[in-house]
Every structure is written in structure tokens, then in C-alpha cells.
Design a protein around this motif. Structure first.
Motif, PDB file in Angstrom:
ATOM      1  N   LYS A   1      -3.733   4.799   7.256  1.00 31.68           N
ATOM      2  CA  LYS A   1      -3.615   4.089   6.225  1.00 31.68           C
ATOM      3  C   LYS A   1      -4.560   2.843   6.226  1.00 31.68           C
ATOM      4  CE  LYS A   1       0.818   4.253   6.199  1.00 31.68           C
ATOM      5  NZ  LYS A   1       2.282   3.886   6.046  1.00 31.68           N
ATOM      6  N   LEU A   2      -5.026   2.733   7.651  1.00 22.04           N
ATOM      7  CA  LEU A   2      -5.771   1.334   7.668  1.00 22.04           C
ATOM      8  C   LEU A   2      -7.092   1.766   7.881  1.00 22.04           C
ATOM      9  CD1 LEU A   2      -3.930  -0.549  10.383  1.00 22.04           C
ATOM     10  CD2 LEU A   2      -3.532  -0.919   8.003  1.00 22.04           C
TER      11      LEU A   2
ATOM     12  N   ASN B   1      -5.698   8.978  17.640  1.00 21.36           N
ATOM     13  CA  ASN B   1      -4.535   7.885  17.142  1.00 21.36           C
ATOM     14  C   ASN B   1      -5.038   6.844  16.502  1.00 21.36           C
ATOM     15  OD1 ASN B   1      -2.761   9.703  18.214  1.00 21.36           O
ATOM     16  ND2 ASN B   1      -2.309   8.327  20.123  1.00 21.36           N
ATOM     17  N   LEU B   2      -5.718   6.971  15.405  1.00 18.85           N
ATOM     18  CA  LEU B   2      -6.067   5.762  14.306  1.00 18.85           C
ATOM     19  C   LEU B   2      -4.936   5.863  13.367  1.00 18.85           C
ATOM     20  CD1 LEU B   2      -9.871   6.447  14.071  1.00 18.85           C
ATOM     21  CD2 LEU B   2      -8.683   4.553  15.709  1.00 18.85           C
ATOM     22  N   ILE B   3      -4.567   4.704  12.986  1.00 22.89           N
ATOM     23  CA  ILE B   3      -3.633   4.803  11.835  1.00 22.89           C
ATOM     24  C   ILE B   3      -4.320   4.967  10.680  1.00 22.89           C
ATOM     25  CG2 ILE B   3      -2.168   3.013  10.529  1.00 22.89           C
ATOM     26  CD1 ILE B   3      -1.470   1.666  13.279  1.00 22.89           C
TER      27      ILE B   3
ATOM     28  N   ARG C   1       4.426   8.200  15.212  1.00 22.66           N
ATOM     29  CA  ARG C   1       3.262   8.380  15.927  1.00 22.66           C
ATOM     30  C   ARG C   1       2.747   7.217  15.465  1.00 22.66           C
ATOM     31  NH1 ARG C   1       0.801  12.380  18.268  1.00 22.66           N
ATOM     32  NH2 ARG C   1      -1.518  12.155  18.775  1.00 22.66           N
TER      33      ARG C   1
ATOM     34  N   GLU D   1      -9.828  -2.644   9.991  1.00 27.01           N
ATOM     35  CA  GLU D   1      -8.208  -3.006  10.319  1.00 27.01           C
ATOM     36  C   GLU D   1      -7.610  -2.270  11.571  1.00 27.01           C
ATOM     37  OE1 GLU D   1      -6.871  -3.771   5.848  1.00 27.01           O
ATOM     38  OE2 GLU D   1      -7.120  -1.596   6.384  1.00 27.01           O
TER      39      GLU D   1
ATOM     40  N   LYS E   1       0.864  -1.382   0.004  1.00 23.36           N
ATOM     41  CA  LYS E   1       0.086   0.046   0.039  1.00 23.36           C
ATOM     42  C   LYS E   1       0.837   1.249   0.062  1.00 23.36           C
ATOM     43  CE  LYS E   1      -3.959  -0.736   2.308  1.00 23.36           C
ATOM     44  NZ  LYS E   1      -4.727  -0.698   3.694  1.00 23.36           N
TER      45      LYS E   1
ATOM     46  N   GLN F   1      -6.181  12.553  20.505  1.00 19.48           N
ATOM     47  CA  GLN F   1      -6.080  12.607  19.269  1.00 19.48           C
ATOM     48  C   GLN F   1      -6.593  11.482  18.383  1.00 19.48           C
ATOM     49  OE1 GLN F   1      -5.584  15.451  17.656  1.00 19.48           O
ATOM     50  NE2 GLN F   1      -5.079  16.633  19.634  1.00 19.48           N
TER      51      GLN F   1
ATOM     52  N   LEU G   1      -6.162  -3.964  15.157  1.00 14.07           N
ATOM     53  CA  LEU G   1      -4.853  -4.206  15.472  1.00 14.07           C
ATOM     54  C   LEU G   1      -4.335  -4.778  16.741  1.00 14.07           C
ATOM     55  CD1 LEU G   1      -3.099  -0.783  14.337  1.00 14.07           C
ATOM     56  CD2 LEU G   1      -2.708  -2.980  13.901  1.00 14.07           C
TER      57      LEU G   1
ATOM     58  N   ILE H   1       1.435   4.502  18.274  1.00 16.87           N
ATOM     59  CA  ILE H   1       0.055   3.632  18.631  1.00 16.87           C
ATOM     60  C   ILE H   1       0.324   2.282  18.543  1.00 16.87           C
ATOM     61  CG2 ILE H   1      -2.175   3.490  17.381  1.00 16.87           C
ATOM     62  CD1 ILE H   1      -1.611   6.139  15.890  1.00 16.87           C
TER      63      ILE H   1
END
Lengths: 404, 215
Positions: free
Chosen positions: B79-80, B75-77, A310, B84, A27, B73, B88, A314
Motif C-alpha cells: 500500500k506504500l 517484502n515491500l508494503i 506479513r 514511503e 487509505k 520475496q 520506513l 516487515i
């Protein structure tokens, strides 16, 4: 209160993580195509040039080998320089070596390079003219196409006759050589036979030849016969044959500097060894660009780790261990590098085919070369991905989470 | 930042707010509670296990199995996609693929986002993103849900929703630790721990937490 358990499905986890990391890697390669291509460029060039060099060298080696092989590998060429008049061998002596060892030899023929201009009518031409015995055709797997080969009588009686190869027949005599004449050093030879094509009927190939009786050739050149071609039953007998020739010659000459025996099968292994060494050197040089490519990947991965601090935080807060983070970045580096490798392989195949066409050799990369280049590109990704991945895995989750 | 002499017990099923100004030491306390850091001295027991001297990998394991984080914030990724992201922590916990999807979908249904599985975080509103992060925290069924300023980036209406949702989770039996600098938010909890200059200055029920007025 619950007891914290160790993970029983570690194996499964690792597998899942790899497939997810792989997906993520693809990706991120696809989302920034320009950057990915620049990252992969070093690997593409490195793998491409390795493939091209291996293919061309292999093609060249095969070309040389097939030339030698068309001459036969079960062949020993003996040159006798002689040592005055007391220590000399006659043609009969050389034939006797064969007569005494019929279990290893198929036969022997004197061979004499014919010097002197070749003329068709009034026009000069060049060809490989040899004086040989009547059995030379059988010993060297020639086949007659028209007419006949030299006979025992031709040799015995110094007949001025010649047999020509398909190239000479086609290109000099327009396919009508039989019955015509060839002038060698001012003497007219009648063409009594045309040979079937053995190589590819091109100039300088085995088909570019003229055979005359060795006795005639010797007489015309006022020189004695000094080269003999022995044919063994098969290549396995070559060393035994060489020893028996050597014994005879040494006992006559009392020294090993007065003759030279060339084993054609040795020549082939020498050529293979030589081109092999050359390939290694060239590939080694091309390999330097793979190293540079690896450094390029490391560079971009280090940037990527900083950019994704970051994300790393996470992931760590969610329970990713060092090896999880490490695996993710190494897989990403390896994927980038492997993709570069695949592109390099494709480019290598196309370019080496194209170059092969230009220099007229068959330069197809071997599956082994392709597999090795691919493995090397994956390995380089892992090797140079290690440092950035290690850096990522050691980030403190608190700092990483605070990072913008 | 945290001084010596801080002693704090949090029981199963509690809803505790830790409140203090920035620099008060609440972040340090949160990092220790969240197993993101270990205390330089003293002990921290979680589910009866001393975790104060565990190495990185063990702490990661505890974070994975025992804690669920909700951040200011989100704090999600980026790109996923939503699913998804929620998967995690289960992924790092070694849960198989189909079970992972099942648990994640359940958690997302709980926060009302079951129709946004394939969306990327930036296609969602702030409130929705925070709900995704709540679902992520819930998915692994942790012992403690640690919410660090969960409403800090949200408007008052959405903040209300998030707080109500945390209360609902607490009613369902989840242990919730809420970290905030905002007294009014802290009041939503049942128990309030006030931190000032690295010391606990109040520990008790939320009704009387701010009576003395010394901020």
C-alpha cells in the motif's frame, strides 16, 4: 565499531508515526469503501441516534420552558382550600400579605378559572377564561393593543366586561372583538380591550385567553375566590415570598394541608430535571448501539490484523517496536470510528432538523452534544482497537514474515 | 535446529555467505544474526554488545539501527509507494521528515530508481522491487546487510545484477551476510560458511568451499 545509540528524537518519531498511521488508515478505509461503511455502521447509527435524541429532548424542554417563562418565573400561585368557616382567609387578608411586604412583592391578583360555556353569538368556543384583578396585566407583562384593560371600578362594581388575547380576537372575532360580546355561562360580557401578542397567537398558547373581573366571575359561579397569583420583584425573591405567604396561611389554618403554594421557578427546575433524566435514559439506550458498533470495529480490526500479518512482520524487521505497531492499529480503529462518528453526526443533524419540523419544535443539536458524540466515537475506536492492536504488536516477527 | 558448539565471527567489511540445505539450521542462524530471535543458550555479540538476552523493544532498536534486511520475496508494503517503503526504517528510527526523504532518495538513486519514487511496488518488475528493498536496507546505513535468498525469486540475468550490486556494496565497505541454499550463489561471496545438520562444516574462503563435494 559503532555503539548503538538510543533514539534521541523519540518525540519526533511518535509524531511522524501518527501522521503516517493516520494517512495509512484513511487509505485503507478508502480502498475498501463497502467494508469500511459496514464497519462504521454501528457507530453511525449509535452517534446518529444519540444526536437525534439529545436534540429532540432539548427542543422539547425548551418548548416547555418557554411556555412557562412566558407566564413568568417570578410568580407564586397560591391555592387556599380553606378549613371551615372559622379558619378562612379573605381576599383582603391575601392583599395584606402584599401590603406588608412591598419590598419583595410587585403585586397580587386573585385568579379564578371561569367555568361555563363560552359563546360568540350562538357558537361555542373554547378558551382559557380567567377572573383577575385590574393589576393582572402589569404583573404578567401583558400589553394592551386596543381599548383598555380591566379597571379598579370594573372589579369593585362587578362589571360584566372582558379583555381578550390576540388569538381570540383574531380567530374568533375576526380581529374586531372590541365592542362585541362574549357570553360566559349565559351572561353577556362586553369586550373592552384586546391584548398584544405575548406568545405566538396559536391555540392553547398564552394568547388564547379571556380576562374578566374576578369579582364578577366569583359572583356568577357562586363560589369564593381561592386562587391568588403573587408576583415578586424578581425570581431571587421567590423563596422569601413563599415563606411570608406560608407564615400567614399557616397561622390562620394551623396546618399545611389547607393550602398549596406553587413557585413557578421551582416548576421550571423540576421540568428541566425531569426532561434531563429522560434524555439520559434515552441516550443510554442509544449508547448500546455505540457499544455494538465498537464490537463491530474490533471484529474487523482482528480480521485486518490477520490479513496484514506479513506487513506487521516487515515493519518489525525494520525496527518497529510493539508500541509502533500498536499505535498504528489503534489509530486505524480510532480513525474508522471517528469517521463513522462524523457521518453519524451529519445524519443526526439532518434527521433531527427534519423531525423537529414535523413536530414543530426547534431541534438543533448543541455544539456540546456534537463534541461529546465525536469524542465518544474516537474513544470507542481506541477502546475496541486495543485488543486487535495488542494482538498485532505481540506477533513474532519470524512467524509474521513467513505468513502468506 | 542449530546445535551447540556453533561459533562464528563476522568482521566489519566482510562478505559472508551462509549456505546450507533447508533444515540445515541456516534459517535459525539467520534469525539470530538478524536479531529476529535470541539463542536459547549461548551469546551473540553485535558491535561488541551482547544481544542474546535483550527484550523485544531492544531487539527492534538493534534491527533498526544495525541491520538492513533484503528478503527473497522483497517484502515491500504494497500500500506504500517506493519512497514511503524506503523511508520506513528511518521512520521507526526517529529520523525527521525532510532528512528521511533526503536519505531515502539517496538510497534509491544508488539502486537507480530515483525516477520511481511515487510508484507502488506492484507497478515495478521483480528486479526493481528487489532494488527497492536493497535501497530500504541501505537507507539507514546499517552495520550489517542481511540478504536472505535475495535472488530466489529472480531470473538469472536479474540475479546477476543483484549479486553484482551486493559485491559493489561490499567493495564500498558494507558488511554483507548472504544466506542461500545455492552453492553457486554462495561462491559469489568472499567467505563461505557451510551449515549442515546444525553444525558448521566449512568456514573459509569461497574458492575452496565446495572442493570436497559433500554438498
Amino acid at each position: 565499531m559503532t555503539v548503538i545509540q538510543s533514539t534521541p528524537l523519540r518525540e519526533v518519531m511518535i509524531n511522524m508515526n501518527i501522521s503516517q498511521s493516520f494517512k495509512l488508515a484513511l487509505k485503507s478505509i478508502l480502498t475498501s469503501k463497502m467494508r469500511s461503511i459496514l464497519t462504521m455502521l454501528g457507530i453511525i447509527i449509535g452517534v446518529g441516534s444519540v444526536i437525534i435524541l439529545i436534540s429532540l429532548m432539548q427542543g422539547l424542554t425548551n418548548e416547555i420552558l418557554s411556555t412557562f417563562e412566558s407566564m413568568g418565573t417570578n410568580v407564586l400561585q397560591v391555592e387556599v382550600y380553606g378549613r371551615g368557616s372559622t379558619r378562612a382567609v379573605s381576599v383582603d387578608d391575601m392583599y395584606k400579605i402584599y401590603d406588608d411586604n412591598k419590598d419583595i412583592f410587585l403585586g397580587v391578583s386573585p385568579q379564578m378559572y371561569v367555568s361555563g360555556d363560552l359563546k360568540y353569538g350562538t357558537e361555542n368556543f373554547y378558551s382559557n377564561a380567567l377572573g383577575v384583578a385590574e393589576n393582572y396585566m402589569l404583573l404578567n407583562d401583558w400589553k394592551i393593543k386596543e381599548g383598555r384593560f380591566l379597571s379598579y371600578a370594573d372589579v369593585r362594581d362587578y362589571h360584566k366586561v372582558a379583555v381578550v388575547g390576540s388569538y381570540v380576537n383574531k380567530n374568533i372575532y375576526g380581529g374586531k372583538a372590541i365592542g362585541d360580546y362574549v357570553k360566559i355561562g349565559g351572561n353577556k360580557y362586553t369586550i373592552i380591550g384586546v391584548l398584544e401578542e405575548k406568545a405566538d397567537s396559536t391555540e392553547y398558547s398564552a394568547d388564547d385567553c379571556i380576562f374578566v373581573p374576578y369579582t364578577t366571575a366569583s359572583k356568577m359561579a357562586y363560589s369564593s375566590i381561592n386562587t391568588y397569583v403573587y408576583t415578586t420583584k424578581n425570581t431571587d425573591f421567590n423563596s422569601e415570598a413563599k415563606a411570608s405567604i406560608e407564615n400567614t396561611l399557616y397561622s390562620v389554618m394551623q396546618g399545611d394541608t389547607y393550602y398549596n403554594i406553587t413557585d413557578m421557578s421551582d416548576l421550571i427546575s423540576e421540568v428541566t430535571e425531569m426532561t434531563g433524566t429522560m434524555t439520559m435514559v434515552l441516550v443510554g439506550i442509544a449508547g448500546i448501539s455505540l457499544l455494538v458498533g465498537g464490537i463491530g470495529i474490533m471484529n474487523i480490526m482482528l480480521v485486518s490484523v490477520t490479513e496484514r500479518t506479513r506487513e506487521i512482520g516487515i515493519r518489525k524487521s525494520l525496527g518497529a517496536k510493539r508500541r509502533d505497531i500498536m499505535g498504528q492499529f489503534i489509530i486505524e480503529a480510532a480513525t474508522t470510528s471517528a469517521l463513522g462518528g462524523v457521518i453519524g453526526i451529519v445524519i443526526g443533524i439532518v434527521v433531527s432538523g427534519w423531525l423537529g419540523d414535523i413536530i414543530e419544535i426547534k431541534a438543533d443539536p448543541t455544539p456540546t452534544a456534537i463534541m461529546i458524540s465525536f469524542s465518544i466515537s474516537v474513544f470507542i475506536g481506541i477502546l475496541f482497537g486495543f485488543l486487535p492492536a495488542n494482538k498485532a504488536s505481540k506477533l513474532n516477527p519470524i512467524d509474521a514474515l513467513r505468513h502468506d | 535446529m542449530l546445535q551447540t558448539g556453533v561459533s562464528l565471527k563476522i568482521y566489519k567489511g566482510e562478505f559472508v555467505a551462509i549456505v546450507g540445505k533447508s533444515g540445515s539450521g541456516k534459517s535459525t542462524l539467520m534469525n539470530i544474526i538478524g536479531c529476529l530471535d535470541v539463542p536459547t543458550s549461548g551469546q551473540y555479540y553485535i558491535n561488541g554488545e551482547d544481544v542474546s538476552e535483550l527484550n523485544d523493544n531492544k531487539l527492534a532498536q538493534i534491527r533498526n539501527k544495525t541491520l538492513g534486511f533484503i528478503f527473497q520475496q522483497y517484502n515491500l508494503i504494497t500500500k506504500l509507494n517506493v519512497l514511503e517503503n524506503v523511508e520506513l526504517s528511518l521512520l521507526y528510527g526517529g529520523v525527521g521528515a525532510s532528512e528521511r526523504v533526503r536519505l531515502s532518495k539517496m538510497a534509491l538513486a544508488k539502486v537507480g530508481l530515483e525516477d520511481k519514487l511515487k510508484n507502488l511496488p506492484n507497478q515495478l518488475s521483480g528486479g526493481q522491487q528487489q532494488r527497492v528493498s536493497i535501497a530500504r536496507a541501505l537507507a539507514g546505513n546499517p552495520s550489517i546487510i542481511l540478504a536472505d535468498e535475495p535472488t530466489g525469486a529472480l531470473d538469472s540475468k536479474t540475479s546477476r545484477e543483484v549479486l553484482d550490486f551486493l559485491k559493489q556494496l561490499n567493495d564500498e565497505g558494507n558488511t554483507i551476510v548472504l544466506i542461500t541454499h545455492d552453492n553457486s550463489i554462495a561462491k559469489e561471496a568472499r567467505r563461505v560458511v557451510r551449515i549442515k545438520d546444525g553444525k558448521i562444516i566449512y568456514d573459509g574462503d569461497s574458492e575452496h568451499a565446495f572442493e570436497r563435494g559433500d554438498d
